[in-house]
Design a protein around this motif. Structure first.
Motif, mmCIF file in Angstrom:
data_model
loop_
_atom_site.group_PDB
_atom_site.id
_atom_site.type_symbol
_atom_site.label_atom_id
_atom_site.label_comp_id
_atom_site.label_asym_id
_atom_site.label_seq_id
_atom_site.Cartn_x
_atom_site.Cartn_y
_atom_site.Cartn_z
ATOM 1 N N PRO A 1 0.768 -1.347 0.429
ATOM 2 C CA PRO A 1 0.036 -0.207 -0.190
ATOM 3 C C PRO A 1 1.039 1.635 0.250
ATOM 4 C CG PRO A 1 -0.104 -0.766 2.383
ATOM 5 C CD PRO A 1 0.301 -1.736 1.677
ATOM 6 N N ASP A 2 2.406 1.048 0.171
ATOM 7 C CA ASP A 2 2.893 2.561 0.418
ATOM 8 C C ASP A 2 4.064 2.800 -0.896
ATOM 9 O OD1 ASP A 2 3.786 0.448 0.848
ATOM 10 O OD2 ASP A 2 5.376 1.636 3.191
ATOM 11 N N HIS A 3 3.949 2.127 -1.992
ATOM 12 C CA HIS A 3 4.440 2.021 -2.933
ATOM 13 C C HIS A 3 4.040 1.953 -3.938
ATOM 14 C CE1 HIS A 3 6.656 -0.939 -0.582
ATOM 15 N NE2 HIS A 3 7.486 -1.357 -1.738
ATOM 16 N N VAL A 4 4.768 2.760 -5.291
ATOM 17 C CA VAL A 4 4.557 3.483 -6.205
ATOM 18 C C VAL A 4 4.348 2.509 -7.360
ATOM 19 C CG1 VAL A 4 4.390 5.289 -7.984
ATOM 20 C CG2 VAL A 4 4.624 6.347 -6.109
ATOM 21 N N HIS A 5 2.874 2.294 -7.968
ATOM 22 C CA HIS A 5 3.319 1.215 -8.268
ATOM 23 C C HIS A 5 2.924 1.306 -10.161
ATOM 24 C CE1 HIS A 5 0.006 -2.340 -10.785
ATOM 25 N NE2 HIS A 5 1.448 -2.861 -10.873
ATOM 26 N N VAL A 6 3.866 0.788 -11.227
ATOM 27 C CA VAL A 6 4.495 1.034 -11.738
ATOM 28 C C VAL A 6 4.187 0.151 -13.178
ATOM 29 C CG1 VAL A 6 7.300 2.027 -13.853
ATOM 30 C CG2 VAL A 6 6.779 2.759 -11.386
ATOM 31 N N SER A 7 3.364 0.118 -14.596
ATOM 32 C CA SER A 7 3.436 -0.686 -15.231
ATOM 33 C C SER A 7 3.934 -0.728 -16.482
ATOM 34 C CB SER A 7 2.035 -0.988 -14.948
ATOM 35 O OG SER A 7 1.392 -1.618 -13.515
ATOM 36 N N TYR A 8 4.396 -1.324 -16.681
ATOM 37 C CA TYR A 8 5.109 -1.581 -18.370
ATOM 38 C C TYR A 8 3.982 -1.529 -19.318
ATOM 39 C CZ TYR A 8 7.393 -2.851 -22.345
ATOM 40 O OH TYR A 8 8.608 -3.418 -23.645
ATOM 41 N N ILE A 9 3.882 -0.700 -20.435
ATOM 42 C CA ILE A 9 2.922 -0.177 -21.508
ATOM 43 C C ILE A 9 2.543 -1.394 -21.888
ATOM 44 C CG2 ILE A 9 4.049 -0.295 -23.265
ATOM 45 C CD1 ILE A 9 1.955 2.766 -23.924
ATOM 46 N N ASN A 10 3.016 -2.147 -21.966
ATOM 47 C CA ASN A 10 2.688 -4.238 -22.397
ATOM 48 C C ASN A 10 1.763 -4.438 -21.613
ATOM 49 O OD1 ASN A 10 4.607 -2.937 -24.397
ATOM 50 N ND2 ASN A 10 5.510 -4.951 -24.745
ATOM 51 N N SER A 11 0.784 -3.867 -20.994
ATOM 52 C CA SER A 11 -0.616 -4.479 -20.287
ATOM 53 C C SER A 11 -1.937 -4.452 -20.382
ATOM 54 C CB SER A 11 -0.073 -3.934 -18.929
ATOM 55 O OG SER A 11 -0.226 -2.880 -19.306
ATOM 56 N N SER A 12 -2.877 -4.866 -20.160
ATOM 57 C CA SER A 12 -4.292 -4.699 -20.458
ATOM 58 C C SER A 12 -5.091 -3.113 -20.248
ATOM 59 C CB SER A 12 -5.182 -5.861 -20.498
ATOM 60 O OG SER A 12 -5.340 -5.648 -18.391
ATOM 61 N N ALA A 13 -5.862 -2.917 -20.450
ATOM 62 C CA ALA A 13 -6.343 -1.739 -20.191
ATOM 63 C C ALA A 13 -6.575 -1.634 -18.496
ATOM 64 C CB ALA A 13 -7.804 -1.240 -20.833
ATOM 65 N N GLU A 14 -7.249 -3.065 -18.405
ATOM 66 C CA GLU A 14 -7.509 -3.192 -17.110
ATOM 67 C C GLU A 14 -6.051 -3.571 -15.963
ATOM 68 O OE1 GLU A 14 -10.600 -5.419 -19.742
ATOM 69 O OE2 GLU A 14 -8.431 -4.740 -19.518
ATOM 70 N N HIS A 15 -4.907 -3.905 -16.159
ATOM 71 C CA HIS A 15 -3.840 -3.540 -15.666
ATOM 72 C C HIS A 15 -3.451 -2.063 -15.682
ATOM 73 C CE1 HIS A 15 0.133 -5.862 -14.794
ATOM 74 N NE2 HIS A 15 0.096 -4.070 -14.677
ATOM 75 N N LYS A 16 -3.738 -2.103 -17.089
ATOM 76 C CA LYS A 16 -2.837 0.279 -16.231
ATOM 77 C C LYS A 16 -3.805 0.613 -15.672
ATOM 78 C CE LYS A 16 -1.578 0.394 -21.351
ATOM 79 N NZ LYS A 16 -1.613 -1.250 -21.078
ATOM 80 N N ALA A 17 -5.356 0.892 -15.523
ATOM 81 C CA ALA A 17 -6.211 1.420 -14.613
ATOM 82 C C ALA A 17 -5.596 0.882 -13.010
ATOM 83 C CB ALA A 17 -7.796 0.749 -15.069
ATOM 84 N N LEU A 18 -4.755 -0.105 -12.749
ATOM 85 C CA LEU A 18 -4.395 -0.520 -11.279
ATOM 86 C C LEU A 18 -3.291 -0.213 -11.103
ATOM 87 C CD1 LEU A 18 -5.234 -4.183 -10.712
ATOM 88 C CD2 LEU A 18 -6.428 -2.761 -9.762
ATOM 89 N N SER A 19 -2.696 0.953 -12.362
ATOM 90 C CA SER A 19 -1.446 1.339 -12.255
ATOM 91 C C SER A 19 -1.239 3.102 -11.645
ATOM 92 C CB SER A 19 -0.327 1.789 -13.442
ATOM 93 O OG SER A 19 -0.659 0.105 -13.844
#
Length: 305
Positions: A91-109
């Motif tokens: 909960p105290d981390h920033v979630h960085v996601s690679y662009i190679n991910s689904s829209a649902e994944h990006k929404a959690l980033s």
């Protein structure tokens, strides 16, 4: 009034597809172009997550993927429900996601990154005193942890194309080649391969490295990424001995099966309005996914202007 149709193609598509496109590029270039295209219809010759990104940035446009099967192993290997639980455990981390991910994944980033800007964005976050978790590409995250001394917790998915490159095959190829030998590699490759590389970077970064190469005339340059980019590299520097890095001894045959579903016929049909429409994302999903994408684009425009 005729509709404006824009065709985008990734470097990993076939040369014939690239020749049909209004813009050829890597993920970041195509994301920026899609945002500013003001197109009525975007035909995205790439894979599904790229077309979703184009739709998120251009919700008013019709976005068409030429082949419904054009997915990505980084997407198929990620269960979004499990990802949500994983994210909530930090909960105290920033979630960085690679662009190679689904829209649902990006929404959690919190942030989206590409292979071109991931180093700079994560460095920026650490400079701000943030703690980071990284998804979905385990290999890319492992390289960043190794290269910069980070301790980012990593999600465990891989690109099935880049993950096939291996150190033993490279050693054998290096030993067999004559003259100066170089390796350039995409950060989706396994860490033992990346440790051997003379340059690690994005698709565009590798292309620029080749364009600017000033080594000897007897140099052999091995390229650890999908074979589509070798077409662009050979166009830019026909004088160089460019070889795809082997995935096992004697084999230089590593292609993305999903990119290659973009055939000339499929792209032509998409340009006529046939194909898979990216019309299944809800406004709420797009709004949530757009926030970390826009954060990345604003950073890129500010730092790379």
């Amino acid at each position: 009034m005729s509709k404006r149709v824009v065709t985008l193609a990734h470097y990993y598509t076939q040369p014939e597809i690239q020749q049909m496109a209004d813009k050829v590029g890597d993920s970041l270039e195509l994301s920026l172009y899609a945002k500013e295209a003001q197109a009525d219809t975007i035909v995205f010759a790439g894979v599904r997550f790229m077309a979703e990104t184009a739709k998120i940035l251009n919700p008013q446009a019709e976005v068409i993927l030429p082949d419904a099967g054009s997915t990505c192993s980084l997407v198929t290997q990620t269960d979004v429900a499990a990802l949500k639980v994983w994210r909530e455990s930090y909960p105290d981390h920033v979630h960085v996601s690679y662009i190679n991910s689904s829209a649902e994944h990006k929404a959690l980033s919190d942030w989206i990154v590409t292979s071109r800007n991931v180093d700079d964005i994560i460095a920026y976050l650490y400079e701000q005193g943030k703690k980071v978790i990284f998804s979905p590409d385990r290999n890319m995250g492992a390289y960043l942890n190794y290269q910069y001394g980070y301790d980012m917790p990593l999600w465990s998915a891989v690109c099935e194309v880049h993950d096939k490159f291996n150190e033993a095959a490279l050693n054998e190829a290096f030993n067999a080649a004559l003259g100066e030998k170089y390796l350039i590699a995409h950060p989706e490759s396994p860490l033992p391969v990346l440790k051997k590389a003379d340059y690690v970077g994005s698709t565009s970064g590798m292309l620029n490295w080749v364009k600017q190469f000033k080594g000897g005339s007897n140099a052999v340059i091995f390229v650890a990424t999908e074979d589509g980019i070798l077409y662009n590299m050979s166009l830019a520097r026909p004088d160089l001995d460019l070889r795809q890095a082997p995935i096992y001894a004697g084999c230089q045959c590593n292609s993305c099966p999903y990119m290659k579903l973009n055939t000339v016929e499929a792209v032509k049909r998409a340009q006529q309005g046939e194909g898979t429409r990216i019309d299944y994302l809800t406004p709420e999903q797009m709004d949530a996914a757009r926030i970390p994408i826009e954060r990345m684009l604003e950073f890129s425009q500010r730092y790379y202007a």
